[in-house]
Design an enzyme around this catalytic site. Structure first.
Site, PDB file in Angstrom:
ATOM      1  N   GLU A 146      -9.484   5.906   6.890  1.00 55.14           N
ATOM      2  CA  GLU A 146      -8.092   6.184   7.085  1.00 55.14           C
ATOM      3  C   GLU A 146      -7.891   7.506   6.095  1.00 55.14           C
ATOM      4  O   GLU A 146      -6.861   8.234   6.837  1.00 55.14           O
ATOM      5  CB  GLU A 146      -7.220   4.995   6.457  1.00 55.14           C
ATOM      6  CG  GLU A 146      -7.554   3.760   7.295  1.00 55.14           C
ATOM      7  CD  GLU A 146      -7.182   2.536   6.328  1.00 55.14           C
ATOM      8  OE1 GLU A 146      -7.936   2.057   5.600  1.00 55.14           O
ATOM      9  OE2 GLU A 146      -6.225   1.885   6.565  1.00 55.14           O
TER      10      GLU A 146
ATOM     11  N   ARG B 272       0.682  -1.316  -0.057  1.00 55.01           N
ATOM     12  CA  ARG B 272      -0.028  -0.001   0.038  1.00 55.01           C
ATOM     13  C   ARG B 272       1.204   1.264  -0.085  1.00 55.01           C
ATOM     14  O   ARG B 272       0.740   2.409  -0.481  1.00 55.01           O
ATOM     15  CB  ARG B 272      -0.913   0.006   1.152  1.00 55.01           C
ATOM     16  CG  ARG B 272      -1.836   1.077   1.173  1.00 55.01           C
ATOM     17  CD  ARG B 272      -2.975   0.861   2.085  1.00 55.01           C
ATOM     18  NE  ARG B 272      -4.207   0.141   1.485  1.00 55.01           N
ATOM     19  CZ  ARG B 272      -5.137   0.581   0.992  1.00 55.01           C
ATOM     20  NH1 ARG B 272      -5.257   1.707   0.506  1.00 55.01           N
ATOM     21  NH2 ARG B 272      -6.169  -0.414   0.657  1.00 55.01           N
TER      22      ARG B 272
HETATM   23  N1  MTE Z   1     -12.083   5.331  14.452  1.00 54.26           N
HETATM   24  C1  MTE Z   1     -12.085   5.140  15.751  1.00 54.26           C
HETATM   25  N2  MTE Z   1     -12.830   6.016  16.487  1.00 54.26           N
HETATM   26  N3  MTE Z   1     -11.474   4.004  16.333  1.00 54.26           N
HETATM   27  C2  MTE Z   1     -10.623   3.311  15.366  1.00 54.26           C
HETATM   28  O1  MTE Z   1     -10.019   2.364  15.937  1.00 54.26           O
HETATM   29  N4  MTE Z   1      -9.912   2.840  13.158  1.00 54.26           N
HETATM   30  C3  MTE Z   1      -9.484   3.327  11.755  1.00 54.26           C
HETATM   31  C4  MTE Z   1     -10.589   3.945  11.296  1.00 54.26           C
HETATM   32  N5  MTE Z   1     -11.281   4.857  12.429  1.00 54.26           N
HETATM   33  C5  MTE Z   1     -10.588   3.563  14.009  1.00 54.26           C
HETATM   34  C6  MTE Z   1     -11.381   4.639  13.520  1.00 54.26           C
HETATM   35  C7  MTE Z   1      -9.145   2.264  10.917  1.00 54.26           C
HETATM   36  S1  MTE Z   1      -7.291   2.076  10.751  1.00 54.26           S
HETATM   37  C8  MTE Z   1      -9.763   1.726   9.980  1.00 54.26           C
HETATM   38  S2  MTE Z   1      -9.208   0.929   8.941  1.00 54.26           S
HETATM   39  C9  MTE Z   1     -11.251   2.210   9.888  1.00 54.26           C
HETATM   40  O2  MTE Z   1     -11.620   3.037  10.984  1.00 54.26           O
HETATM   41  C10 MTE Z   1     -12.130   0.901  10.029  1.00 54.26           C
HETATM   42  O3  MTE Z   1     -13.432   0.967   9.883  1.00 54.26           O
HETATM   43  P1  MTE Z   1     -14.301   1.092   8.723  1.00 54.26           P
HETATM   44  O4  MTE Z   1     -13.904   0.259   7.586  1.00 54.26           O
HETATM   45  O5  MTE Z   1     -15.707   0.914   9.087  1.00 54.26           O
HETATM   46  O6  MTE Z   1     -14.089   2.555   8.492  1.00 54.26           O
HETATM   47 MO1  MOS Z   2      -7.026  -0.106   9.404  1.00 55.01          MO
HETATM   48  S1  MOS Z   2      -5.022  -0.014   9.549  1.00 55.01           S
HETATM   49  O1  MOS Z   2      -6.975  -0.802   7.954  1.00 55.01           O
HETATM   50  O2  MOS Z   2      -7.230  -1.276  10.279  1.00 55.01           O
END
Ligand code: MTE
Ligand code: MOS
Length: 773
Positions: A720, A309
């Site tokens: 992200e 990535r």
């Molecule tokens: N937001 C919160 N509050 N807590 C989290 O742990 N993880 C992030 C993001 N936002 C996270 C977060 C990461 S690394 C990812 S990949 C995505 O949320 C995963 O959730 P989604 O695919 O539903 O967006």
């Molecule tokens: Mo998020 S780093 O893809 O869990």
């Protein structure tokens, strides 16, 4: 309330403390606590482990080492190079060696003190430079090549080269790694996990116990934050708890202390990247050669996907006709580094963003203009280095709007005036873009499942394979289920994630949780609606409707009706009861796979992403020339989420992601001593951003009127991409340093730009300035 403005379904629970996390769970009397005894050495042979004295401590229920593992001593998620408990050798400080289950914490700690592990220390590789020098590759190098980078570099009118080091980052989820394993009848094992990937947790628990997966059930209610840190490494505590539960026949809970969690778990990968960039007098990039070198740590974990990535994002939003991207991951004697928001994307992008910034300074032009000049085009100059066409490019519209809303040009002029008048304070401004590919780049992972049950009272239970980590996925799914079924959210419940309800799921990661699971839920609801329609027709006729036909049935407002006769309606509960009496199944599974994505790792070409998410930020900082300290005065963000599934949640994700990125770019510095022991393992030595670090003026907007095509309710992933908007702060700091030398010299710079880095860089600029007559 519209489904896209539902408030976070755990909001009240979070602020009142009623939301249940693993550490709040009690499975009843007999539950044991656990301690994980880990290596203090980065690399050593284990000559002997003596637990005899420890076993005699009252209240100790079990002490386990590698030889007591009934199944495979393995917990590597992709490559099997990660022992569950060290055997014969330890390869990083923090590696689990012995597990203790005890009646209480005191007994466990007492036993830990009495365990004797005899080590023979060995040479350790602790820095990326050392790993590179020793060619300690964890896998063969990877390449993405397009055009003729070497030839174009040769003929480019201007070129520059450099090295950029980007630092590690600790996830700092508020809930540390936790698991509760409860043995059942026979070989059954239920694990309440704090895992982004329950199916993988299930697989690894089964593997270490030596039992089939159908004996293991993993449930995830919610995580108290994960950020990628629980994508694979939550499996570890789950496997350890299950081993102890299996050994004792009693429930066992593990909840790591903060310091232990920081010492034992992997972080964002450090990178050391080398680059050359060729460009013309206007600032148009002609060639780019970049080598991305990452510190994988002691095991593979997700390092290769993360490296991939990083490579996919090496050009960020810029069209570069001739490019050569090389990726290498190295093995070191540190905890295995792992997923962290952005998944390598930030590390790849930082290099090009810094290079473009350097080009602008050398040409004495404003960097925002150079960025715009190089953005991917709309119908031309739009092919990514790996061959995918960049369609529906939003960079230009976002740039135009943000430049105006942030008053970029006026403020640039004001800042120049301010800097001319102030000797000890300098301000800096920067605009940076983000283009982030959405999809798992391992194509088969782009699948999701759901199970939707309608009960006889007309209420709905939605199960899906995604996990809740605070990002609001369950709330988004609730909104989707309400909109698709026509039933109000208050009659719908999104359950915990459970491997017995939805099997074989992918991790909730790559920001695709709502894209994938939302579609699977929609699919299940469509199946149910198709089954309910004949019943609806029959009921509507009974109620006096003239000619209801299947195609014309509307599910909305907790009822069914036809568009022609909306006043004749059957309430949803009544419809459901009629369906039940007519022996219609009220439970359906749903499935979704993302269409048309593929990537060939051998050739480095393909269409790895279903679409891209875009965003842009403008940030302004003020730096103190004497201390190197800075304040974030203002940030303006314009971010593209398509048609938002939930505006408050999306804004929260953008703000949170941005601030987490600011931490990585500025204050979060991880240090190890010369023996490979983590020095920054608590909040007093590791500084994450707090409320006080939020910009004084913070304008965050969603890009309106740009629906996405082919996704759930025309939305885009958001988790992200906003993380990388923090480069605007990082480069604004650099701009302020540069102002100290009237923008004549390139500041020394790295990431994080801590106050120390800033001060050293300022000193360097001062020396250079004094040398000029
Ligand atoms: N937001 C919160 N509050 N807590 C989290 O742990 N993880 C992030 C993001 N936002 C996270 C977060 C990461 S690394 C990812 S990949 C995505 O949320 C995963 O959730 P989604 O695919 O539903 O967006
Ligand atoms: Mo998020 S780093 O893809 O869990």
């Amino acid at each position: 309330m519209k489904s896209h403005d539902l408030k976070h379904n755990s909001a009240t629970g979070h602020v009142t403390g009623r939301s249940v996390y693993v550490n709040d769970m009690e499975s009843g009397p007999g539950q044991l606590v656990a301690r994980v005894v880990y290596s203090k050495h980065a690399h050593a042979r284990i000559n002997d482990i003596d637990v005899a004295k420890a076993a005699g401590v009252p209240g100790i229920a079990a002490i386990i080492t590698a030889k007591d593992i009934p199944g495979k001593n393995q917990m590597g998620p992709v490559v099997h190079d990660e022992p569950c408990l060290a055997e014969g050798e330890v390869s990083f400080a923090g590696q689990a060696v012995v597990l203790i289950a005890a009646e209480n914490e005191e007994a466990a700690l007492e036993a830990e003190r009495l365990i004797r592990i005899e080590y023979l220390p060995l040479d350790a590789v602790l820095t990326l430079r050392d790993a590179i020098a020793k060619n300690a590759l964890i896998a063969p190098p990877r390449y993405i090549l397009s055009g003729d980078a070497a030839g174009a570099m040769e003929t480019a009118p201007l070129k520059l080269e450099g090295i950029l080091e980007t630092g590690a980052q600790e996830h700092w989820y508020l809930e540390t790694q936790s698991a509760l394993a409860v043995p059942g009848e026979g070989r059954e094992m239920t694990v309440y996990a704090s895992s982004q990937n329950p199916s993988e947790t299930q697989a690894i628990v089964a593997e270490v116990l030596g039992i089939p997966r159908n004996e293991v059930e993993v449930e995830v209610r919610r995580m108290g934050g994960a950020f990628g840190g629980k994508e694979t490494q939550a499996n570890h505590v789950a496997a350890w708890a299950a081993l102890l539960a299996n050994a004792t026949g009693r429930p066992v809970k593990i909840h790591l202390f903060r310091d232990d969690d920081q010492i034992m778990t992997g972080k964002r990968h450090r990178f050391l990247s080398k680059y050359r960039i060729g460009y013309d007098e206007e600032g148009r990039i002609l060639a780019y050669e970049v080598e991305l070198n990452s510190d994988a740590g002691a095991a593979t974990d997700l390092s290769l996907a993360i490296l991939e990535r990083a490579m996919f994002h090496a050009e960020n939003g810029y069209y570069i006709p001739n490019i050569s991207i090389t990726g290498r991951a190295y093995r070191t004697n540190l905890p295995s580094n792992t997923a962290f928001r952005g998944f390598g994307g930030p590390q790849g992008m930082a290099v090009i963003e810094n290079a473009v910034d350097r080009i602008a300074r050398l040409l004495k032009k404003d960097a925002a203009g150079i960025r715009k000049l190089n953005f991917y085009g709309i119908d031309e100059r739009n092919q990514a280095p790996y061959g995918e066409l960049i369609l529906n490019n939003r960079l230009h519209v976002i740039y135009e709007r943000l430049l105006i809303s942030s008053k970029y040009e006026e403020r640039r002029a004001e800042i120049d005036i301010f800097n001319g008048r102030h000797r000890w304070k300098k301000r800096g401004l920067a605009l940076t873009p983000v283009k982030f590919g959405i999809s798992f780049t391992t194509a088969f992972l782009n699948q999701a499942g759901a199970l939707v049950n309608i009960y006889k009272d007309g209420t709905i239970q939605v199960n899906h394979g995604g996990t809740e980590m605070g990002q609001g996925l369950h709330t988004k799914i609730l909104g989707i289920a309400a909109a698709e079924s026509g039933v109000s959210a208050r009659h719908i419940k999104v359950s915990s994630t459970n491997t017995s309800k939805v099997p074989n799921t992918s991790a909730t990661a790559a920001s695709s949780g709502s894209d994938l699971n939302g579609m699977a839920v929609k699919n299940a609801i469509e199946t149910l609606k198709a089954r309910l329609k004949p019943v609806a027709c029959a009921e509507l006729i009974k109620a006096g409707a003239k000619d209801p036909h299947h195609g014309g049935i509307v599910f909305a407002e907790d009822a069914v009706f036809t568009a022609d006769e909306p006043e004749i309606r059957i309430s949803f509960p009544k419809l459901v009861m009629a369906a039940y009496l007519a022996q219609v199944s009220l439970s359906a599974t749903g499935f979704y796979k993302t269409p048309g994505i593929h990537f060939n790792r051998e050739t480095g070409r393909g269409n790895p992403f279903y679409y891209y998410a875009y965003g842009m930020a403008v940030s302004e900082v003020e730096t103190d020339m004497l201390t190197g300290m800075y304040r974030l005065l203002r940030s303006d963000i314009l971010h593209d989420v398509g048609d938002s599934l939930n505006e408050q949640i999306d804004l929260g994700q953008i703000e949170g992601g941005f601030i987490q990125g600011v931490g990585w770019c500025t204050t979060e510095e991880i240090k190890w001593d010369d023996k490979g022991r983590l020095l920054s393992h608590s909040p007093d030595t590791y500084k994450i951003p707090t409320a006080g670090d939020i910009p004084e003026v913070f304008n965050v907007e969603l890009l309106r009127d740009y629906p996405n095509t082919g996704t759930i309710r025309k939305s885009k992933a958001v988790g992200e991409p906003p993380f990388m908007l923090a480069f605007s702060v990082w480069l604004a700091i650099k701009d302020a340093i540069s102002a100290a030398g009237d923008h004549r010299f390139e500041p020394l710079f790295s990431l994080p730009a801590t106050a120390e880095v800033v001060l050293l860089s300022l000193e360097e600029i001062r020396k250079k300035t004094e040398n000029i007559p």
